[in-house]
Design an enzyme around this catalytic site. Structure first.
Site, PDB file in Angstrom:
ATOM      1  N   THR A 126       1.717 -41.683  39.945  1.00  0.00           N
ATOM      2  CA  THR A 126       2.578 -40.795  40.726  1.00  0.00           C
ATOM      3  C   THR A 126       1.733 -39.805  41.539  1.00  0.00           C
ATOM      4  O   THR A 126       0.676 -40.183  42.033  1.00  0.00           O
ATOM      5  CB  THR A 126       3.633 -40.131  39.825  1.00  0.00           C
ATOM      6  OG1 THR A 126       2.992 -39.179  38.989  1.00  0.00           O
ATOM      7  CG2 THR A 126       4.368 -41.172  38.978  1.00  0.00           C
ATOM      8  N   GLU A 144       1.676 -40.013  35.146  1.00  0.00           N
ATOM      9  CA  GLU A 144       2.572 -39.041  35.798  1.00  0.00           C
ATOM     10  C   GLU A 144       1.769 -37.942  36.513  1.00  0.00           C
ATOM     11  O   GLU A 144       0.539 -37.880  36.415  1.00  0.00           O
ATOM     12  CB  GLU A 144       3.547 -38.485  34.738  1.00  0.00           C
ATOM     13  CG  GLU A 144       4.959 -39.050  34.908  1.00  0.00           C
ATOM     14  CD  GLU A 144       5.689 -38.440  36.103  1.00  0.00           C
ATOM     15  OE1 GLU A 144       5.061 -37.924  37.042  1.00  0.00           O
ATOM     16  OE2 GLU A 144       6.930 -38.489  36.105  1.00  0.00           O
ATOM     17  N   HIS A 145       2.493 -37.037  37.171  1.00  0.00           N
ATOM     18  CA  HIS A 145       1.902 -36.035  38.070  1.00  0.00           C
ATOM     19  C   HIS A 145       0.788 -35.173  37.442  1.00  0.00           C
ATOM     20  O   HIS A 145       0.800 -34.875  36.258  1.00  0.00           O
ATOM     21  CB  HIS A 145       3.006 -35.104  38.579  1.00  0.00           C
ATOM     22  CG  HIS A 145       3.641 -34.333  37.452  1.00  0.00           C
ATOM     23  ND1 HIS A 145       3.160 -33.134  37.019  1.00  0.00           N
ATOM     24  CD2 HIS A 145       4.680 -34.629  36.639  1.00  0.00           C
ATOM     25  CE1 HIS A 145       3.898 -32.700  35.997  1.00  0.00           C
ATOM     26  NE2 HIS A 145       4.815 -33.601  35.751  1.00  0.00           N
ATOM     27  N   ASP A 146      -0.154 -34.792  38.257  1.00  0.00           N
ATOM     28  CA  ASP A 146      -1.186 -33.795  37.916  1.00  0.00           C
ATOM     29  C   ASP A 146      -2.111 -34.206  36.768  1.00  0.00           C
ATOM     30  O   ASP A 146      -2.674 -33.339  36.103  1.00  0.00           O
ATOM     31  CB  ASP A 146      -0.535 -32.428  37.582  1.00  0.00           C
ATOM     32  CG  ASP A 146       0.236 -31.886  38.776  1.00  0.00           C
ATOM     33  OD1 ASP A 146      -0.387 -31.692  39.833  1.00  0.00           O
ATOM     34  OD2 ASP A 146       1.476 -31.704  38.662  1.00  0.00           O
TER      35      ASP A 146
END
Ligand code: UDP
Length: 223
Positions: A126, A144-146
């Site tokens: 992502t 997932e993000h970050d």
């Protein structure tokens, strides 16, 4: 002009990634260029050139002898220490590390992935993610993000890596493991060389070098 591509490793990992490599090559190929290309397997256990799943297969010495204008290699071996050793050898021999992505991979915004990765079918990466060299993300995994992922990290199939997780170099995450999200201030950290067992539910940071299993994941001592 001939370009030679290779999938290094003819065992399970290599034979599963060859179709992904073919997808990558068909996207890279520019029909306007007068170019021929071939993908071969490299495996050091081979003494003679053989055919494997429709591709020539040879050892590294034979690969070096191939007379072509350009060579790129995907290291398709799950053991991350072997990946690092072979990546160093390729750099020394001025051969580039090839990254391969399956056609249906989902890449969102600002996903920075370094050279030599193998991103299998149905993987999602992502947004705002940084990943180091020779990352393997096997079937159905997501990031997932970050998240920040180091060099030579390996995800078996169906790893669920949630947001704000940091995974250090050489960590191995087993099939179906779930890692709880961290926060921007306190990312959940999987330490260098740690092993997360298949199906583990990781709820807190894992120190470098240990193995965790179960739900909630706990450290198991070596026998
Ligand atoms: N291999 C190699 N050169 C090396 C180390 C390993 O060609 O320096 C090959 C080895 O001969 C084997 C493959 O890499 O065919 C690794 O296969 P394995 O079944 O151990 O694992 P996989 O990574 O395919 O799951």
């Amino acid at each position: 002009m001939t370009k030679l591509y290779a999938v290094y490793g003819v065992s399970g990992c290599g034979r599963s990634l060859m179709p992904v490599a073919r997808q990558q090559l068909s996207r890279e190929q520019d029909v306007s260029e007068n170019q021929t290309s071939e993908i071969v397997f490299i495996d050091d256990a081979l003494t003679e050139i053989a055919m494997v799943n429709g591709h020539r297969a040879m050892n590294y010495t034979q690969f070096l002898q191939e007379d072509v204008s350009q060579k790129s290699v995907l290291i398709a071996i799950a053991n991350s220490q072997v990946r690092e050793k072979l990546a160093n050898q390729l750099v020394q021999d001025h051969i580039s590390l090839w990254s391969v992505y399956a056609d249906n991979v989902v890449l969102m915004d600002d996903a920075q992935i370094a050279e030599g990765c193998a991103i299998s079918p149905f993987v999602s990466i992502t947004s705002n993610i940084k990943i180091g060299k020779c990352f393997h993300a096997n079937l159905y995994s997501y990031v997932e993000h970050d998240c920040v992922i180091g060099d030579f990290v390996t995800f078996a199939p169906d790893v669920k890596c949630n947001g704000n997780i940091h995974i250090e170099d050489h960590a191995y995450i087993g099939a179906g493991a779930v890692i709880k999200q961290g926060t921007p201030d306190r990312p959940l950290v999987i330490g260098k060389g740690a092993i997360v067992g298949m199906g583990a539910v990781v709820t807190k940071s894992v120190p470098a070098g240990v193995t965790v299993v179960g739900n909630p994941a706990r450290i198991i001592e070596p026998k």
